[in-house]
Every structure is written in C-alpha cells, then in structure tokens.
Design an enzyme around this catalytic site. Sequence first.
Site, PDB file in Angstrom:
ATOM      1  N   THR A  98       0.656  -1.292   0.000  1.00 46.60           N
ATOM      2  CA  THR A  98       0.000   0.000   0.000  1.00 46.60           C
ATOM      3  C   THR A  98       0.691   1.360   0.000  1.00 46.60           C
ATOM      4  O   THR A  98       0.865   1.876  -1.079  1.00 46.60           O
ATOM      5  CB  THR A  98      -1.108  -0.015   1.042  1.00 46.60           C
ATOM      6  OG1 THR A  98      -0.896  -1.133   1.871  1.00 46.60           O
ATOM      7  CG2 THR A  98      -2.419  -0.163   0.371  1.00 46.60           C
ATOM      8  N   THR A  99       0.973   1.998   1.135  1.00 44.19           N
ATOM      9  CA  THR A  99       1.423   3.399   1.000  1.00 44.19           C
ATOM     10  C   THR A  99       2.942   3.542   0.981  1.00 44.19           C
ATOM     11  O   THR A  99       3.629   3.051   1.880  1.00 44.19           O
ATOM     12  CB  THR A  99       0.845   4.292   2.118  1.00 44.19           C
ATOM     13  OG1 THR A  99      -0.561   4.151   2.093  1.00 44.19           O
ATOM     14  CG2 THR A  99       1.203   5.749   1.905  1.00 44.19           C
TER      15      THR A  99
END
Lengths: 227, 288
Positions: free
Chosen positions: B48-49
């Site tokens: 994800t990030t």
Amino acid sequence: MSMPYYVPAEQWMKDKADYARKGIARGRAMVGLTFADGVLLVAENHSRTLHKVSEIYDRIAFAGVGKYNEFDQLRIAGIRSADIRGYSFSREDVDARSLANGYAQMLGHVFTHDAKPMEVEILVAEIGASNDPDDDRLFHILYDGTVMDEENFSVLGGDADAIGTRMKEKYVASSTRADALKIAMGALSGPDRTLALKELEVAELHRGNGRRAFRRIEGDELAALLA
Amino acid sequence: MTLPIFSSGDDPGASFQELLRRSGLDSNAISHGANSNERGLIEHVHATTIVSLRYSDGVVMAGDRRATAGVTIANRAMQKVFPADRYSGVSISGSAGAASEMVKLFQLELEHYEKVEGSPLSLEGKANRLSGMVRSNLPMVIQMGMVVIPIFAGYDLRRRVGRIFDFDITGGRYEEKNHTANGSGGRYANSVIKLRWREGLDRAAAIDIAIEALFEAADQDAATGGPDSIRGIYPQVATIASDGYAESDEHEVAQRFALLVDRLRQAGGLPGAVNDGGRILTQEVAPS
C-alpha cells in the site's frame, strides 16, 4: 584428387597445446593469493579500462590472461551463469566450484572440437561463506580445460614458472593486504625490474565488504598501500 | 553446468531480463493455479502506501508494512522499500507477488549490467530500465488486475542531487521535483508532505515528514498499516545520499513515531495543530 594427410592425434593435440601456450606466454602475468581478509588479485596490465580482473558474483572473482576478447567472453558467460543460478535458486547456491567446472567443460570442448583452442588461462577465486579463511578457493583453469584447485596462491600467464618459484619463496599465509600486495608485486616483477603503479591492476575479495565482496583498489588507495 | 553462450546475433548484451528470455526462464510466463473468488478475479495480496521526498543531502524513501488480500491482513511486516543498488532505492505498491518479483529482477538487472559493462547505469538509465519493466507488466494488469506501481529514487552521482521518479501502469516515467506518494493511501500521504515540505530540509526533518505522512495515510486508509507498537513493527525508512543507501534502524523510527504520537495527543488528535518541530501552532485567540 588430393590425399588427406594423416596426422596422429597425439601430434595434433600437441600442436594445439603449443599454439595456445605460445599465445598465453606472450601476455603479461597475474597472481592471485589469499591474505588474512580474503583474496588479493594482482595483474600486470598497462590498460586502465580493459580489465583482467573482475567481479562475477557476491563472493566470486574472475581473472584472465592471454587473448583479451577470449577471456572477456568467458567472463561474461560466467556472470550470466552465476546470475541465472542465483535468480533461479538462491544467492547462496552460486559457488565457484560449479562455475569452474562449467569453464573447464567449455574450454575442454573448444580445445578438442574447434580448429583453434582458446589462448587463455583463467582463475576463479572465491571467499567462503563461512568467513573461514580455509574455505577460500582458487581454481586455476587452463586452455585445454584442466582444472587445478590451488592453495595459497595461483600464477597465470607468461613466465608463470619463474613467478611461481618467487611466490613460493616469499608467500606468507594470513598476511595483511599491503604485505600481500608487496609479495605479489615482487614476484611479478622479478629481481631485474620494478613495476610502476600504473602498470598494475589490483582488486580484492574482502570479507568485510558486505554482500558484494569484490572491490578494485586503484589510484591513491593503491599508492597508500605501497607506501 | 553448461555456460550460457550465445552467437553474436543472439547475444542478450548487458540486460539480465533479455538473458532470461533467451534462456527460456522468462518470468512473464504466467503460472496458473491461483485461487479465484466468486467474481472470477484472482484475489491477490496487495501492498500500500509508499512515499519519497527530497532533502538537502539526498532523498528519503518510506513505506508502511501492511499487505492485504481483500479485507484480510495478509502480512504485517512486508518489506516495500528496497535498495536497487548502492545509490538508489525502489519502493512498491500494488500486487505484492508481482511487485516483489519486479524488484528482484530490477536489482539483478542493475547489478548484471554493472558487472558485464564494468560501470553502473546512470540514475536516469536505471529509471528508464524500471519503466520498461512496469510497461512489460501491462498484460498482467489487463488480464488479472495485478497492478504494480513503483517509486524509484536515488542519488545522482553526476549531478550530485537526490532525484525521484514515479510511474504509471503503462510504464510512463515522471520525474518529481520534490516529493511523491503512491498506493491506496498515497493521496492522504501526499497531502501531508505537500503541506510540510520545504526546500533545504535536513535528514531528521525529512524523516519526520515521511513518518507523519505514513501515519496519516494509515489513519485514513484501511489497507495501510500504522506503527504497531505491540509487535514492534514500524514502517520502513531509508535515506539515499552521497554515501549511498542506508536503512534507518527500527529503533530510530520507533522513537520518531512515539514523538509524533505524543505531539498528536497533546494537540488533541488534531494533526493540523502540530508542526514538524513539535510546537503547537494554534494559539488561543481571544474573541473580540
């Protein structure tokens, strides 16, 4: 119709071997030796860019003498083989022994089947994964595929016998890098001449270098080692 | 073992990917057998990030540690920031399996080139190489939705600056001047960095911004993991400067998170009331 000549196999092999040996003897020599922290590779090389010594894999180095284009082809094949093996399995599964066998097979094949043997002699050096100096390896491979697992040091190229004799006299196990370099330089140059810094190509496989143990020693660093 | 020898017309040159193709070991041959869910799509693990920002000496790269498969947490300690070589790093968002493979191939590609050619690629050359790899993943995106979007950053030894590149799924390569963020929580992280970033940040300030950006992304995005003080798992932070790639140790990252959490607590959980120096910005203004 012309009659084919009969050449005895013995003569044919001897001619090829002589041809290869002559080519190798024309080139400048190199020495690989173990020291306290790994393996030091010292070559007499007047070129800054056409290397005789190079990196194959994390703990494996390559050195070649003789015809540049031929040993460079072997160098690239070795890098390819090692990288494919490390990618397919694991980095730990790449070792100098199987690489040396690959080189031996190829050189042996070229020697017996091709019109011209390769005019090269190569060295596959490795420092052991266990960091134990006893696991350091020097595989010396000849133009006809002969493999020698050498201890302490290995001499390749022209005038190898004389250089080997000098190495045998001067070699000291577990020496420092600077001492190892001086031993190798003395053996390469012999009593009648001295080698200038710019005529040397030096690299090491050092146990303290992290994953990629290979490093070139050049310029000021090399000068400082010899000071 | 036989050595891979090619005729001069078939030689793969210094490219490892091309070498694999010629050797019949191409990783783009899709292996079947993954489980499909009822919608007919393969449920795969997602990562994800990731963020990257420039500071005075180079660049900071950071990423959270969570991987999800649907609404399940598949992995709490996934690595998303990797060294690409000595002077560059790559971080990944998207389909975890495909992304990890891309990183592995990219690292090998750079090292292989360096060894065969005897000198490393330029930073821009490396970014272009990665762009080609993202582009060659496009069939996987179309067939199975396995998107991989990396961020590439490094220290440019010729220009003596840190540089950041991001990508789109077609392999489009865009150089970012100052910062970038990517992945499902990327937009939240990006807002934080955008508000906090300024020219000439030092290493500590840049890391604090990256950490705050990841914290806010985790706060808003379910697929991004925050600091996990129970298990001792913290986002990864790496810096790349003239001395090369260095990963910050977990202890430092943990401490910086603890400071951030303290500041947020003091500010009543309002991130807007905290600045990167830890001073509370909002001042009581007496009603007139």
